[in-house]
Design an enzyme around this catalytic site. Structure first.
Site, PDB file in Angstrom:
ATOM      1  N   ALA A 253     -54.172  52.128  11.540  1.00 33.48           N
ATOM      2  CA  ALA A 253     -53.195  53.026  10.904  1.00 33.48           C
ATOM      3  C   ALA A 253     -51.852  52.337  10.644  1.00 33.48           C
ATOM      4  O   ALA A 253     -51.191  52.616   9.650  1.00 33.48           O
ATOM      5  CB  ALA A 253     -53.009  54.282  11.747  1.00 33.48           C
TER       6      ALA A 253
ATOM      7  N   ARG B  66     -54.178  58.466  19.878  1.00 33.63           N
ATOM      8  CA  ARG B  66     -54.932  57.686  20.856  1.00 33.63           C
ATOM      9  C   ARG B  66     -56.255  58.404  21.078  1.00 33.63           C
ATOM     10  O   ARG B  66     -56.303  59.640  21.151  1.00 33.63           O
ATOM     11  CB  ARG B  66     -54.173  57.573  22.184  1.00 33.63           C
ATOM     12  CG  ARG B  66     -53.035  56.563  22.167  1.00 33.63           C
ATOM     13  CD  ARG B  66     -53.532  55.119  22.023  1.00 33.63           C
ATOM     14  NE  ARG B  66     -52.476  54.129  22.011  1.00 33.63           N
ATOM     15  CZ  ARG B  66     -51.882  53.663  20.908  1.00 33.63           C
ATOM     16  NH1 ARG B  66     -52.231  54.108  19.715  1.00 33.63           N
ATOM     17  NH2 ARG B  66     -50.946  52.737  21.004  1.00 33.63           N
TER      18      ARG B  66
ATOM     19  N   HIS C   7     -58.749  51.277  14.175  1.00 30.93           N
ATOM     20  CA  HIS C   7     -57.366  51.274  14.687  1.00 30.93           C
ATOM     21  C   HIS C   7     -56.440  50.454  13.774  1.00 30.93           C
ATOM     22  O   HIS C   7     -55.793  49.498  14.221  1.00 30.93           O
ATOM     23  CB  HIS C   7     -57.315  50.751  16.132  1.00 30.93           C
ATOM     24  CG  HIS C   7     -56.140  51.286  16.896  1.00 30.93           C
ATOM     25  ND1 HIS C   7     -56.162  51.521  18.251  1.00 30.93           N
ATOM     26  CD2 HIS C   7     -54.894  51.639  16.488  1.00 30.93           C
ATOM     27  CE1 HIS C   7     -54.976  51.979  18.646  1.00 30.93           C
ATOM     28  NE2 HIS C   7     -54.191  52.059  17.579  1.00 30.93           N
TER      29      HIS C   7
ATOM     30  N   GLU D   6     -62.289  52.584  23.003  1.00 27.10           N
ATOM     31  CA  GLU D   6     -62.312  51.532  22.002  1.00 27.10           C
ATOM     32  C   GLU D   6     -62.231  50.143  22.627  1.00 27.10           C
ATOM     33  O   GLU D   6     -61.583  49.984  23.663  1.00 27.10           O
ATOM     34  CB  GLU D   6     -61.233  51.747  20.937  1.00 27.10           C
ATOM     35  CG  GLU D   6     -59.797  51.711  21.377  1.00 27.10           C
ATOM     36  CD  GLU D   6     -58.882  52.038  20.193  1.00 27.10           C
ATOM     37  OE1 GLU D   6     -58.912  53.168  19.715  1.00 27.10           O
ATOM     38  OE2 GLU D   6     -58.180  51.118  19.762  1.00 27.10           O
TER      39      GLU D   6
ATOM     40  N   GLY E  60     -43.538  64.626  16.428  1.00 24.62           N
ATOM     41  CA  GLY E  60     -42.603  63.501  16.538  1.00 24.62           C
ATOM     42  C   GLY E  60     -42.329  62.984  15.136  1.00 24.62           C
ATOM     43  O   GLY E  60     -42.525  63.709  14.146  1.00 24.62           O
ATOM     44  N   ARG E  61     -41.928  61.709  15.044  1.00 26.49           N
ATOM     45  CA  ARG E  61     -41.581  61.180  13.717  1.00 26.49           C
ATOM     46  C   ARG E  61     -42.820  61.038  12.844  1.00 26.49           C
ATOM     47  O   ARG E  61     -42.788  61.301  11.648  1.00 26.49           O
ATOM     48  CB  ARG E  61     -40.839  59.856  13.861  1.00 26.49           C
ATOM     49  CG  ARG E  61     -39.420  60.115  14.365  1.00 26.49           C
ATOM     50  CD  ARG E  61     -38.730  58.861  14.818  1.00 26.49           C
ATOM     51  NE  ARG E  61     -38.590  57.887  13.777  1.00 26.49           N
ATOM     52  CZ  ARG E  61     -38.959  56.613  13.903  1.00 26.49           C
ATOM     53  NH1 ARG E  61     -39.522  56.194  15.026  1.00 26.49           N
ATOM     54  NH2 ARG E  61     -38.779  55.769  12.933  1.00 26.49           N
TER      55      ARG E  61
HETATM   56  C1  GLV Z   1     -50.749  51.690  17.268  1.00 25.65           C
HETATM   57  O1  GLV Z   1     -51.620  52.413  17.619  1.00 25.65           O
HETATM   58  C2  GLV Z   1     -49.487  51.609  17.906  1.00 25.65           C
HETATM   59  O2  GLV Z   1     -49.304  52.263  18.944  1.00 25.65           O
HETATM   60  O3  GLV Z   1     -48.624  50.881  17.424  1.00 25.65           O
END
Ligand code: GLV
Length: 328
Positions: free
Chosen positions: A289, A240, A287, A269, A157-158
């Site tokens: 990112a 995920r 989590h 989590e 994906g992107r």
């Molecule tokens: C982060 O995990 C999001 O889905 O924005």
């Protein structure tokens, strides 16, 4: 006319809240914690629009709490926390925030993890802090070079493409990818090769996961898949947690069946599978990112714009269930 009511399940960056406050009555759950289910149900009943987070479970019960709810706007790119199918059945638009900044933030964090595990940064930091550094050594904390190595992107994906682009053009890595759909244009532009998943796992030095969590991707990486990976390879997950069977991953890491892992997401989590935190060959982040100021502000604005569009009778910019509008 009274202003429409928006309920926000936890405070988010101001950019979007300010937008909403210009046109709506905005109520924000006042505690800095995940809203308890009982309170969520109570608030959903009396709002026109819900702005929720990936930590909120928007299931049938929540959706049924307000048949007149106009939109569920998720402040996240992922949406596995929402029963989108059920919301669609109830004609409620569901939106997410897949803007430019979140894509770049997650792709950049993926590299933070890749470099951290391959160059043993967290381990080296711990080593230095506890006073173990007594001078330069010829073989101290040696890691894996990335140039010329193969990165296997699972999910183009992107975000996956962003990672592939950085790996190929920035770090001189060879790119292979697996996705349900082949992208020949991408292959030509980035000299990337499409391979079936087992082949990707067998050949990649770094395997990076960029898939949404769906019934079809749950435990996509399990015992068999991990056993296909090279002993010297690293697994990176910024998608995920449940895309990976975490228990089996801990076993593979403990047995040094693979070299290491960089994880930002966890199957259960915020809980970590027993044994994970004791492993030296993993780098764990909580989590984060998408946690850049740029991305989180953009997400806030996008979540607000999605709501404002719906309240104005327009299609929201980041609609996940267009079927709702097809029926109108
Ligand atoms: C982060 O995990 C999001 O889905 O924005």
């Amino acid at each position: 006319m009274p202003k429409p009511k928006v309920f926000v399940t936890r405070t988010i960056p101001e950019s979007g809240l300010r937008l909403l406050q210009q046109h709506c009555q905005v109520k924000i759950y006042p505690r800095d914690q995940v809203i308890p289910k009982k309170e969520l149900l109570k608030e959903v009943k009396s709002c026109d629009a819900l702005l929720c987070l990936l930590t909120d479970n928007i299931n049938r019960e929540v959706i049924d709490a307000n048949p007149k709810l106009k939109i569920i706007s998720n402040y996240a790119i992922g949406f596995n926390n929402i029963d989108v199918k059920y919301a669609t059945k109830k004609n409620i638009p569901v939106t997410n925030t897949p803007g430019r900044a979140i894509v770049d933030a997650v792709a950049e964090h993926t590299f933070a993890l890749i470099l951290a595990v391959c160059r043993r940064i967290a381990e080296a930091d711990r080593f230095t802090r506890v006073g173990k550094y007594h001078g330069w050594e010829p073989q101290l904390l040696m890691g894996m070079e990335l140039v010329g190595k193969t990165i296997g992107i699972v999910g183009l994906g992107r975000i996956g493409s962003g990672v592939a682009r950085r790996a190929g053009k920035g770090l001189g890595m060879k790119v292979v990818y697996y996705d349900a759909k082949r992208n020949k244009e991408f292959e030509t532009e980035f000299t990337a090769e499409y391979v079936p998943l087992p082949q990707l796992l067998k050949t990649a030095d770094v395997v990076s996961l960029h898939l949404p969590l769906l019934p079809t991707t749950h435990h996509l990486i399990g015992k068999k898949e991990l056993s296909l990976m090279k002993k010297t390879a690293y697994l990176i997950n910024t998608s995920r947690g449940a895309v990976v069977d975490e228990k089996v991953l801990v076993q593979a890491l403990t047995k040094k069946q693979i070299a290491g892992a960089g994880l930002d997401v966890y199957e259960f989590e915020p809980k970590l599978t027993t044994g994970l935190q004791k492993l030296g060959n993993v780098v764990l982040t909580p989590h984060i990112a998408s946690a850049t100021i740029e991305a989180r502000s953009e997400m806030s604005r996008d979540a607000a714009e999605n709501i404002l569009a719906v309240l104005r009778g327009k299609k929201p910019p980041f609609l996940l269930n267009p079927e709702v509008y097809d029926k109108r």
